[in-house]
Design an enzyme around this catalytic site. Structure first.
Site, PDB file in Angstrom:
ATOM      1  CG  ASP A  41      -1.670 -20.251  -1.135  1.00 51.51           C
ATOM      2  OD1 ASP A  41      -1.140 -20.246   0.000  1.00 51.51           O
ATOM      3  OD2 ASP A  41      -1.124 -20.788  -2.133  1.00 51.51           O
TER       4      ASP A  41
ATOM      5  CE1 TYR B   5      -3.443  -2.709   0.679  1.00 52.87           C
ATOM      6  CE2 TYR B   5      -4.621  -0.681   1.209  1.00 52.87           C
ATOM      7  CZ  TYR B   5      -4.627  -2.025   0.887  1.00 52.87           C
ATOM      8  OH  TYR B   5      -5.815  -2.686   0.783  1.00 52.87           O
TER       9      TYR B   5
ATOM     10  CG  ASP C 183      -8.205  -4.904   1.713  1.00 54.69           C
ATOM     11  OD1 ASP C 183      -9.163  -4.446   2.363  1.00 54.69           O
ATOM     12  OD2 ASP C 183      -8.130  -4.832   0.467  1.00 54.69           O
TER      13      ASP C 183
HETATM   14  C1  IPM Z   1     -10.511  -1.279   3.939  1.00 57.61           C
HETATM   15  C2  IPM Z   1     -10.584  -0.676   2.559  1.00 57.61           C
HETATM   16  C3  IPM Z   1      -9.405   0.248   2.332  1.00 57.61           C
HETATM   17  C4  IPM Z   1      -8.150  -0.604   2.381  1.00 57.61           C
HETATM   18  C5  IPM Z   1      -9.445   1.094   1.050  1.00 57.61           C
HETATM   19  C6  IPM Z   1     -10.721   1.840   0.896  1.00 57.61           C
HETATM   20  C7  IPM Z   1      -8.290   2.048   1.007  1.00 57.61           C
HETATM   21  O1  IPM Z   1     -10.689  -1.663   1.579  1.00 57.61           O
HETATM   22  O2  IPM Z   1     -10.493  -0.515   4.918  1.00 57.61           O
HETATM   23  O3  IPM Z   1     -10.512  -2.501   4.063  1.00 57.61           O
HETATM   24  O4  IPM Z   1      -7.790  -1.240   1.368  1.00 57.61           O
HETATM   25  O5  IPM Z   1      -7.525  -0.632   3.436  1.00 57.61           O
HETATM   26 MN    MN Z   2     -11.030  -3.645   2.416  1.00 57.19          MN
END
Ligand code: IPM
Ligand code: MN
Ligand code: NAD
Length: 366
Positions: A223, A141, A247
């Protein structure tokens, strides 16, 4: 106690579900004799429209000067074609970074009575009680270099997954501490058969485990974990993983307990914690009063527990949600037939239950 909270409803269903989380907080304040000061601010698409920025200074300042932040969700298809740094989501990522909220806690609980809402057989789902600890400020990220490269014949794009030892150590310590308050088991999830970042992750987590001899640690590839979450979810206690794996696994976990709309999250690490449901702005159902507010309401409970150390109040919200579900209250995402409650009716029932439950448990109800 005075609770100063920045409230950022954001986009899509964010305002609808945040209103119910605030209602729950107000019920707790009334029942337990606290005072809450709410600072309502804009983020995401709502803020781009007004301020041309997904996270204006005014919002960030209010967050930094509060004790905690309650957020709805960000994201709007209207801005899907903007460059990444200008999108609503960029505001959320910047807020997480500015607050230093590196550990994202995402509890996943199979609520009794919701078996029919889950795609799993009840026997497999039964007893599921997981907390996913997602690293929130590192990995792909935020890693550099990133961007589009237009030098050659065809455009290329690059992202970088990068982790430092210290980043892994600090989030691992949070996972082990949490495990001690639960069933004392951490499953660290990585892709150490392929990625250097994961090899560093695995050996750093193993090193931190040395400080917690009372907590069992196992390692699993991501996985394989994705499959195990569906086939044997009740065997997990704390799942510790990096940003992007967390995520993805947490949305899967939402689906398996019945709805993504049920999942709450709390992002901690520095002075001001950030509390938001796991789901997004759900543009497909926004403005129709059919969103499930439980993820947002339970995020308020996490705020009381982790930012204010108000365990009894946090448990009161959680118990009230359980009671409402056990009594058959459902929003549309949880049922196949047409019988469901609106977002605000669900929120009202939970708030009433908070007042009743607090009274039964001897709080200073007024
Ligand atoms: C989450 C969301 C966020 C992330 C996005 C909106 C940036 O998917 O909070 O899970 O990927 O962290
Ligand atoms: Mn998310
Ligand atoms: P989403 O989580 O918004 O929705 C996925 C599906 O789940 C949709 O069908 C939606 O209707 C349903 N859903 C989500 N929350 C629900 C709730 N509370 N009650 C009932 N149903 C619910 O994911 P998406 O559609 O992939 O993304 C929409 C936007 O939200 C995008 O712009 C994305 O970037 C953003 N997003 C923001 C956050 C956040 O603010 N933390 C998290 C995820 C996605």
């Amino acid at each position: 106690m005075l609770l100063t909270v920045a409230v950022l409803p954001g986009d899509g269903i964010g305002p609808e579900v945040t209103a119910e989380a605030v209602r729950a907080l107000e019920a707790v304040a009334l029942a337990f004799g606290h005072k809450i000061e709410l600072r309502l601010k804009e983020i995401g698409a709502a803020s781009i429209r007004r301020w041309r920025s997904p996270l204006p200074e005014e919002t960030l300042d209010a967050c930094i000067q509060s004790d905690a932040v309650l957020l709805g969700s960000v994201g709007d298809p209207e801005f899907d074609d903007l460059p990444l740094e200008a999108r609503p989501e960029a505001g959320l990522l910047k807020l997480r970074r500015e607050l230093g909220a590196f550990a994202n806690l995402r509890p996943v609980v199979a609520f009794p009575g919701l078996e029919a809402s889950s795609p799993l057989k009840p026997a497999r789902l039964s007893g599921t009680d997981i907390i996913i600890v997602r690293e929130l400020l590192g990995g792909i990220y935020f890693g550099e270099p990133r961007g589009f490269e237009t030098g050659g014949h065809a455009v290329e794009a690059v992202n970088t997954m990068r982790y430092g030892e210290r980043e892994v150590e600090r989030v691992a310590a949070i996972a082990f501490e949490l495990a001690r308050t639960r069933r004392s088991k951490v499953t660290s999830v990585d892709k150490a058969n392929v990625l250097e970042c994961s090899r560093l992750w695995r050996r750093t987590v193993a090193k931190i485990a040395g400080d917690y001899p009372d907590v069992a640690l196992d390692h699993q590839y991501v996985d394989s974990c994705a499959a195990a979450l569906i086939s044997r979810p009740s065997t997990f206690d704390v799942i510790l993983t990096e940003n992007m794996f967390g995520d993805i696994l947490s949305d899967e976990a939402g689906a398996l307990v019945g709805s993504l709309g049920l999942l709450a999250s709390g992002s901690i690490g520095a002075r001001v914690g950030l509390y938001e449901p796991v789901h997004g702005s759900a543009p497909d159902i926004a403005g129709r009063e059919i969103a499930n507010p439980i993820g947002a309401v339970l995020s308020a409970a996490l705020m009381l527990r982790h930012s204010f150390d108000l365990e009894i109040e946090a448990a009161c919200i959680e118990r009230s949600v359980c009671d409402a579900l056990a009594a058959g209250c459902r929003t549309r995402d949880l049922v196949d037939d047409g019988r469901y409650l609106t977002t605000s009716r669900m929120g009202e029932i939970i708030a009433d239950q908070i007042l009743n439950s607090a009274r039964e448990h001897g709080a200073r109800a007024t």
